[in-house]
Design a protein around this motif. Sequence first.
Motif, short mmCIF file in Angstrom:
data_model
loop_
_atom_site.label_atom_id
_atom_site.label_comp_id
_atom_site.label_asym_id
_atom_site.label_seq_id
_atom_site.Cartn_x
_atom_site.Cartn_y
_atom_site.Cartn_z
N VAL A 32 35.12 67.51 -69.21
CA VAL A 32 34.02 68.25 -69.83
C VAL A 32 33.68 69.44 -68.94
CG1 VAL A 32 31.58 68.21 -70.49
CG2 VAL A 32 33.04 66.23 -70.98
N SER A 33 33.59 70.61 -69.56
CA SER A 33 33.21 71.80 -68.80
C SER A 33 32.05 72.49 -69.48
CB SER A 33 34.40 72.76 -68.66
OG SER A 33 34.97 73.04 -69.93
N TRP A 34 31.30 73.25 -68.70
CA TRP A 34 30.11 73.94 -69.18
C TRP A 34 30.24 75.44 -68.91
CZ3 TRP A 34 25.90 71.61 -71.56
CH2 TRP A 34 25.85 70.21 -71.52
N TYR A 35 29.75 76.23 -69.87
CA TYR A 35 29.77 77.68 -69.76
C TYR A 35 28.42 78.24 -70.19
CZ TYR A 35 34.81 77.20 -69.37
OH TYR A 35 36.07 76.86 -68.94
N GLN A 36 28.05 79.34 -69.54
CA GLN A 36 26.84 80.06 -69.91
C GLN A 36 27.25 81.35 -70.59
OE1 GLN A 36 24.71 82.66 -67.15
NE2 GLN A 36 22.92 81.31 -67.34
N GLN A 37 26.67 81.64 -71.73
CA GLN A 37 26.98 82.88 -72.44
C GLN A 37 25.73 83.72 -72.61
OE1 GLN A 37 28.54 82.51 -76.49
NE2 GLN A 37 29.60 84.47 -76.31
N PHE A 45 31.77 80.48 -66.32
CA PHE A 45 32.02 79.07 -66.04
C PHE A 45 30.95 78.51 -65.10
CE2 PHE A 45 34.40 75.31 -65.23
CZ PHE A 45 34.38 75.09 -63.86
N LEU A 46 30.41 77.36 -65.50
CA LEU A 46 29.41 76.69 -64.66
C LEU A 46 30.05 75.58 -63.83
CD1 LEU A 46 26.58 76.52 -67.29
CD2 LEU A 46 26.23 77.33 -64.96
N PHE A 47 30.59 74.57 -64.46
CA PHE A 47 31.28 73.50 -63.75
C PHE A 47 32.12 72.68 -64.71
CE2 PHE A 47 26.56 72.88 -63.13
CZ PHE A 47 26.28 72.36 -64.38
N GLU A 48 32.99 71.88 -64.10
CA GLU A 48 33.89 71.01 -64.87
C GLU A 48 33.90 69.63 -64.25
OE1 GLU A 48 38.08 72.08 -65.09
OE2 GLU A 48 38.19 71.06 -67.02
N TYR A 49 33.88 68.62 -65.12
CA TYR A 49 33.94 67.24 -64.69
C TYR A 49 35.15 66.55 -65.30
CZ TYR A 49 29.29 67.82 -62.81
OH TYR A 49 28.23 68.26 -62.08
N GLY A 58 31.37 76.90 -60.72
CA GLY A 58 31.29 78.34 -60.79
C GLY A 58 30.27 78.88 -59.80
N ASN A 59 30.10 80.18 -59.83
CA ASN A 59 29.22 80.85 -58.88
C ASN A 59 27.79 80.91 -59.40
OD1 ASN A 59 28.48 82.27 -56.61
ND2 ASN A 59 29.04 84.25 -57.49
N PHE A 60 27.15 79.78 -59.45
CA PHE A 60 25.77 79.68 -59.89
C PHE A 60 24.94 79.03 -58.79
CE2 PHE A 60 25.29 80.84 -64.37
CZ PHE A 60 26.62 81.03 -64.72
N PRO A 61 23.62 79.35 -58.75
CA PRO A 61 22.78 78.76 -57.71
C PRO A 61 22.65 77.25 -57.86
CG PRO A 61 21.46 79.98 -59.30
CD PRO A 61 22.88 80.30 -59.61
N MET A 76 23.87 68.59 -68.10
CA MET A 76 23.63 69.62 -67.09
C MET A 76 22.13 69.83 -66.98
SD MET A 76 24.46 73.43 -68.48
CE MET A 76 23.27 74.13 -67.34
N ASN A 77 21.69 70.11 -65.79
CA ASN A 77 20.28 70.25 -65.50
C ASN A 77 20.04 71.61 -64.84
OD1 ASN A 77 17.89 69.89 -63.43
ND2 ASN A 77 17.57 68.40 -65.04
N VAL A 78 18.98 72.25 -65.27
CA VAL A 78 18.57 73.49 -64.62
C VAL A 78 17.13 73.30 -64.17
CG1 VAL A 78 18.41 76.00 -64.75
CG2 VAL A 78 20.02 74.78 -66.24
N SER A 79 16.89 73.44 -62.89
CA SER A 79 15.54 73.27 -62.36
C SER A 79 14.91 74.64 -62.10
CB SER A 79 15.57 72.46 -61.07
OG SER A 79 16.33 73.14 -60.08
N THR A 80 13.61 74.65 -62.01
CA THR A 80 12.85 75.88 -61.71
C THR A 80 13.37 77.05 -62.55
OG1 THR A 80 12.82 75.06 -59.41
CG2 THR A 80 11.80 77.18 -59.85
#
Lengths: 112, 115
Positions: A32-37, A45-49, A58-61, A76-80
Motif C-alpha cells: 500500500v502506498s500513499w500520495y498527496q496531490q 509520494f508519501l510512503f509505502e508499506y 517521501g520527503n514530508f515532515p 495515514m495520520n497527519v498531526s498539527t
Amino acid sequence: KAGVTQTPRYLIKTRGQQVTLSCSPISGHRSVSWYQQTPGQGLQFLFEYFSETQRNKGNFPGRFSGRQFSNSRSEMNVSTLELGDSALYLCASSQSLSTEAFFGQGTRLTVV
Amino acid sequence: AQTVTQSQPEMSVQEAETVTLSCTYDTSENNYYLFWYKQPPSRQMILVIRQEAYKQQNATENRFSVNFQKAAKSFSLKISDSQLGDTAMYFCAFKGIQGAQKLVFGQGTRLTINP
C-alpha cells in the motif's frame, strides 16, 4: 473483486487538529502506498508499506505518518494540520513492490 | 533521482481523432516500469497502460498504445479513435525496480475531447 477503498471521501479540519485516513487495498495485495496531490506540487509520494513494514518514505515532515495492519489495511495520520496540507490524498495497492498500482478514489482533505 | 516531464499542459482534439501525449523521463536505471494513468473529473486514478523497460515491443491496450524509445527516454501515449469519455488528466509515471520503488509522476496533460 472490490477495488481500493478509501475512507472518508471528504474531510474538513481546523488548523492544529490531527486527522487519520484509511485505505483498504484490493484483496490479496500486500503493498500500500500513499500520495498527496495538490494543484501546485502535483502528485507526491508519501510512503509505502509492504507486509506491515514501511519500505519507502517521501520527503514530508514527521507530522505525516502511517502504518499497515496484518490484513494489509493502511492508515495515514497527519498531526498539527496546516493550511498547506489541504489536498487530495490517494492510496494505491499492488500485489508486490514491483507490480502496477491500483488507486482508490482518494480522500479530499480541506484544512481551514 | 528520477524525473518525469510532460511538456504539454493541455491538449484538445475532436472526437474520433487520434492524439499523442508526450512524456520524457530521466533515470540511471536499466530496468524499470513506465505507466500512463488517467484521472477523470471523478478524481479516480485509472491505469491505462504499462510498459516494462526490458521489453522492446510497445504495449497496446485496445485504442491505447505507446511509443517507447528507451535510448531517448521517451514514452508517448497514442489514443486512437478518441471518445468523449477519454476527457481527463493523463499522467505519465515511472517506477524503478531497485531502491525506492515509488511512482514518480509527471505534471500531467489535460486532454479534452470535443464533440
